[in-house]
Design a protein around this motif. Structure first.
Motif, PDB file in Angstrom:
ATOM      1  N   ILE A   1      -1.906  10.414  -1.757  1.00 32.36           N
ATOM      2  CA  ILE A   1      -0.952  10.920  -2.860  1.00 32.36           C
ATOM      3  C   ILE A   1      -1.133  12.854  -1.793  1.00 32.36           C
ATOM      4  O   ILE A   1      -1.647  13.370  -1.556  1.00 32.36           O
TER       5      ILE A   1
ATOM      6  N   PHE B   1      -8.273   8.578  -6.978  1.00 36.47           N
ATOM      7  CA  PHE B   1      -7.204   8.931  -6.075  1.00 36.47           C
ATOM      8  C   PHE B   1      -7.237   9.378  -5.134  1.00 36.47           C
ATOM      9  O   PHE B   1      -8.008  10.454  -4.343  1.00 36.47           O
TER      10      PHE B   1
ATOM     11  N   ILE C   1       2.559   2.292  -9.665  1.00 36.88           N
ATOM     12  CA  ILE C   1       2.693   1.258  -8.727  1.00 36.88           C
ATOM     13  C   ILE C   1       1.672  -0.232  -9.779  1.00 36.88           C
ATOM     14  O   ILE C   1       1.699  -0.912  -8.172  1.00 36.88           O
ATOM     15  N   ARG C   2       0.580   0.695 -10.016  1.00 39.98           N
ATOM     16  CA  ARG C   2      -0.282  -0.734 -10.578  1.00 39.98           C
ATOM     17  C   ARG C   2       0.267  -1.947 -11.459  1.00 39.98           C
ATOM     18  O   ARG C   2       0.099  -2.614 -11.241  1.00 39.98           O
TER      19      ARG C   2
ATOM     20  N   GLU D   1      -1.030  -1.133  -4.334  1.00 40.54           N
ATOM     21  CA  GLU D   1      -2.483  -0.301  -4.173  1.00 40.54           C
ATOM     22  C   GLU D   1      -1.528   0.994  -4.214  1.00 40.54           C
ATOM     23  O   GLU D   1      -0.837   1.262  -3.412  1.00 40.54           O
ATOM     24  N   VAL D   2      -2.309   2.148  -5.024  1.00 44.31           N
ATOM     25  CA  VAL D   2      -1.449   4.084  -4.596  1.00 44.31           C
ATOM     26  C   VAL D   2      -2.621   4.076  -3.243  1.00 44.31           C
ATOM     27  O   VAL D   2      -4.072   3.890  -3.335  1.00 44.31           O
TER      28      VAL D   2
ATOM     29  N   LYS E   1       0.872  -0.702   0.088  1.00 44.75           N
ATOM     30  CA  LYS E   1       0.227   0.394  -0.421  1.00 44.75           C
ATOM     31  C   LYS E   1       0.695   1.295  -0.139  1.00 44.75           C
ATOM     32  O   LYS E   1       1.407   1.413   0.964  1.00 44.75           O
TER      33      LYS E   1
ATOM     34  N   ILE F   1       2.003   8.240  -2.612  1.00 42.66           N
ATOM     35  CA  ILE F   1       2.951   9.037  -2.977  1.00 42.66           C
ATOM     36  C   ILE F   1       2.962  10.368  -2.532  1.00 42.66           C
ATOM     37  O   ILE F   1       2.332  10.770  -2.379  1.00 42.66           O
TER      38      ILE F   1
ATOM     39  N   THR G   1       0.989   6.454 -10.131  1.00 39.57           N
ATOM     40  CA  THR G   1       0.192   5.379  -9.840  1.00 39.57           C
ATOM     41  C   THR G   1       0.373   4.673 -10.705  1.00 39.57           C
ATOM     42  O   THR G   1      -0.127   3.010 -10.576  1.00 39.57           O
TER      43      THR G   1
ATOM     44  N   SER H   1       2.800  13.072 -10.665  1.00 38.46           N
ATOM     45  CA  SER H   1       1.653  11.807  -9.775  1.00 38.46           C
ATOM     46  C   SER H   1       1.075  10.981 -10.133  1.00 38.46           C
ATOM     47  O   SER H   1       0.939   9.579 -10.033  1.00 38.46           O
TER      48      SER H   1
END
Lengths: 202, 202
Positions: free
Chosen positions: A151, A171, A141-142, A147-148, A120, A123, A138, A134
């Motif tokens: 931010i 987000f 990460i995906r 998981e984001v 988890k 950012i 994301t 940003s």
């Protein structure tokens, strides 16, 4: 975050209608005591999000991410790289990120070793304007199956589209200071009653 | 610094005879708790030097400098930039720094606003190999009329000339882990009796 806004008013330099220089305390010379307060505030805003990793992008995000880490219980901090050094030989996730400030497109990379399915990831970055950095994070990460978690942004240019772009994708975005506009060299915050009062009295 | 050496042995990856990857805890993924111990150690080694500013260079020096700052009483941290962003318009000090790892020469810059005559500046960086980045930083500091209080390095490649180059110019250099050589994928520290014992027993 009042302390941050006061510092932006004191030391920030507005240039034209859309540029704010804060290199006296954030992205050239760094006030670490202020960054610690910023880290505490991020921890408060993302409480309960079970964050186990922080991701940022070089260079000026690093100070923010590193100083914030202890308030999240010292998760690993990973910074995405903009150049591919000789020693980064293994597989990595890549995404393009446009910088409107610099007029460039850079590829940002994170080694596959440092983001995993189930992570988890929070950012953190110093600025949010068009949201390209940003957004690229994301996607990294995906790609990693993680998981984001959210931010966190130190200074958001509320008059640019980054925040709405990211929020429209679902987000959670938390910006500690949101600049509504720059007017005659003066920085006006989006949710700052005093700034509005100042304007009315001018 | 024993904790650091243990971490290098555990997570460092030796490549060939002269490359060590430590991107699992120092310069891609960052272990902030370890960096705090590193910061304490630097403060111990430079005690009494009356440091009022810390200088590093982007990107991977930033985490080290920022995490160390609190153990020096929160002096401003300045990081030299390798690119000239659109928003850095005022005068700045410039020096060339060659990177032997990347095979490039970059210009590093610090705004004139952030180093002043009378400053006692501690240089901190993650690696010391040929010493070009540190040397360029000493020149920036002297151009500003300030004093180089010392140079603190997390990992020194003792088999390269950086350290002797800097010491021959009279600078106090403190490296927390000095690698003497890399042999058959094994990292040997310069002042590590255990490593020597290990070698004797092989």
């Amino acid at each position: 975050m009042e302390l941050l806004k006061q510092r932006i008013i004191r030391d920030g330099i507005a240039i034209g209608k859309d540029t704010i220089k804060v290199d006296g305390f954030l992205n050239h010379q760094i006030d670490v005591a202020l960054l610690e307060e910023i880290g505490k505030e991020f921890a408060e805003r993302f409480k309960g999000c079970e964050i186990n990793k922080i991701l940022t992008v070089e260079s000026s995000g690093i100070a923010v991410a590193v100083t914030s880490a202890k308030y999240f219980g010292y998760p690993p901090v990973v910074f995405a790289k903009k150049t591919a050094p000789n020693t980064m030989v293994e597989g990595c996730y890549e995404e393009e990120a446009r910088s409107f400030t610099k007029g460039t497109v850079s590829v940002i990379r994170v080694s596959e070793k440092y983001i995993h399915p189930g992570d988890k990831v929070l950012i953190l970055d110093d600025f949010l304007a068009h949201g390209e950095a940003s957004l690229a994070m994301t996607k990294l990460i995906r790609k990693a199956g993680a998981e984001v978690a959210g931010i966190g942004i130190v200074i958001e240019k509320g008059f640019q589209i980054g925040s709405s772009k990211l929020r429209s994708k679902g987000f959670k975005v938390e910006s500690l200071a949101i600049i509504e506009k720059i007017e005659d060299g003066k920085i006006i915050f989006a949710d700052d009653e005093n700034a509005d009062a100042d304007r009315d009295s001018e």
